[in-house]
Write a protein that holds these residues in place. Structure first.
Motif, mmCIF file in Angstrom:
data_model
loop_
_atom_site.group_PDB
_atom_site.id
_atom_site.type_symbol
_atom_site.label_atom_id
_atom_site.label_comp_id
_atom_site.label_asym_id
_atom_site.label_seq_id
_atom_site.Cartn_x
_atom_site.Cartn_y
_atom_site.Cartn_z
ATOM 1 N N ARG A 1 0.830 -1.204 0.000
ATOM 2 C CA ARG A 1 0.000 0.000 0.000
ATOM 3 C C ARG A 1 0.862 1.252 0.000
ATOM 4 N NH1 ARG A 1 -2.113 2.778 4.410
ATOM 5 N NH2 ARG A 1 -1.300 1.160 5.759
ATOM 6 N N PHE A 2 1.920 1.249 0.760
ATOM 7 C CA PHE A 2 2.844 2.359 0.704
ATOM 8 C C PHE A 2 4.185 1.940 1.294
ATOM 9 C CE2 PHE A 2 4.077 6.559 0.012
ATOM 10 C CZ PHE A 2 4.973 6.872 1.010
ATOM 11 N N PHE B 1 -9.176 6.724 1.776
ATOM 12 C CA PHE B 1 -9.376 7.058 0.366
ATOM 13 C C PHE B 1 -8.909 8.482 0.061
ATOM 14 C CE2 PHE B 1 -12.112 9.024 -2.861
ATOM 15 C CZ PHE B 1 -11.773 8.248 -3.955
ATOM 16 N N VAL B 2 -9.251 9.432 0.946
ATOM 17 C CA VAL B 2 -8.874 10.829 0.719
ATOM 18 C C VAL B 2 -7.364 10.998 0.756
ATOM 19 C CG1 VAL B 2 -8.994 13.151 1.703
ATOM 20 C CG2 VAL B 2 -11.063 11.752 1.555
ATOM 21 N N VAL B 3 -6.704 10.360 1.721
ATOM 22 C CA VAL B 3 -5.251 10.489 1.833
ATOM 23 C C VAL B 3 -4.563 9.844 0.632
ATOM 24 C CG1 VAL B 3 -3.235 9.876 3.224
ATOM 25 C CG2 VAL B 3 -5.320 10.637 4.339
ATOM 26 N N LYS B 4 -5.068 8.692 0.181
ATOM 27 C CA LYS B 4 -4.503 8.050 -1.005
ATOM 28 C C LYS B 4 -4.635 8.949 -2.231
ATOM 29 C CE LYS B 4 -4.771 3.068 -0.244
ATOM 30 N NZ LYS B 4 -5.367 1.816 -0.752
ATOM 31 N N PHE C 1 3.989 9.297 5.120
ATOM 32 C CA PHE C 1 4.109 8.684 6.443
ATOM 33 C C PHE C 1 2.733 8.554 7.110
ATOM 34 C CE2 PHE C 1 8.543 10.465 6.298
ATOM 35 C CZ PHE C 1 9.167 9.234 6.209
ATOM 36 N N ILE C 2 1.884 9.573 6.919
ATOM 37 C CA ILE C 2 0.528 9.501 7.469
ATOM 38 C C ILE C 2 -0.242 8.353 6.832
ATOM 39 C CG2 ILE C 2 -1.675 10.726 7.649
ATOM 40 C CD1 ILE C 2 -0.091 13.340 7.785
ATOM 41 N N LEU C 3 -0.111 8.208 5.525
ATOM 42 C CA LEU C 3 -0.779 7.123 4.820
ATOM 43 C C LEU C 3 -0.289 5.761 5.304
ATOM 44 C CD1 LEU C 3 -2.672 6.157 2.579
ATOM 45 C CD2 LEU C 3 -0.796 6.456 0.956
#
Length: 226
Positions: free
Chosen positions: A36-37, A104-107, A87-89
């Motif tokens: 995912r990240f 979803f918003v952060v992505k 980093f938040i994601l």
């Protein structure tokens, strides 16, 4: 014999339902979280952003006459903000099918900022390349506390560049030219990292999906991932 087969069949059905209700294995969940990240992308973005901003402020220390396009600290600061969002994601708990609105918003925001960071890095790299070629062809001489440069000393109408508070013109033709070359390399690396970050978000959103094929009985809710 019939009762034994029936009992084993019931046990298999119960075990199958239990497995279908348990969800993905812990290894799959951890793998999904890493895909995912990747943490490495955010770290690279942060390091490159700090490096670009630091080199830009060193360039600005040579002369206050340098313009904003010549000292692209803005490109480094923007990439630092993108890395913080990464980093938040990474810290947000992954939810399948993006049922979490925050996720979803952060992505989406991270994908957009990576795309913007790519454009800004290419723009900063183009400016640095232009000024690198320009400063390499300057002919400079000291004029008091300033340094006055021309592209062609024999041309009376050639454009004149005045760098204030520069007593040694070698800082313009030597040190500043080297800084422009470093900016080209750093911004190129920034652009590549932004491409990787945006591609990871796109791949996770559109290339990881479920085919909708049941591999067991109709009552089972196991699906084949492709």
């Amino acid at each position: 014999m019939g009762q034994g087969q029936k009992g084993s069949s019931d046990q298999e059905k119960k075990a199958m339902k239990k497995r279908s209700g348990e969800g993905p294995a812990p290894e799959d969940g951890q793998k999904c979280r890493v895909c995912r990240f990747p943490l490495l992308v955010a770290l690279l973005q942060l390091l490159l952003g700090v490096a670009v901003a630091a080199v830009a402020f060193l360039m600005l220390a040579i002369s206050p006459s340098l313009l904003a396009r010549e000292t692209p600290h803005w490109a480094g600061i923007i990439l630092c903000l993108v890395s913080i969002l990464g980093f938040i994601l990474y810290c947000i708990t992954s939810v399948p099918d993006e049922r979490n609105s925050v996720q979803f918003v952060v992505k989406l925001l991270y994908f957009v900022l990576c795309s913007i960071g790519l454009v800004i890095s290419v723009l900063a790299m183009a400016f640095a390349g232009h000024h690198y070629t320009q400063t390499g062809n300057l002919s400079c001489k000291s004029a008091g506390e300033d340094c006055v440069c021309k592209l062609d000393p024999s041309d009376p109408v050639a454009r004149i560049f005045t760098y204030r508070l520069v007593s040694d013109c070698e800082e313009i033709t030597g040190t500043l030219t080297m800084y422009f070359l470093i900016q080209i390399i750093l911004n190129l690396a920034q652009a590549l990292v932004c491409v990787v970050g945006a591609f990871i978000m796109w791949k996770h959103r559109y290339q990881v999906f479920f085919a909708g094929l049941q591999i067991c009985s109709p009552s089972s809710r196991q699906w084949e991932k492709v």
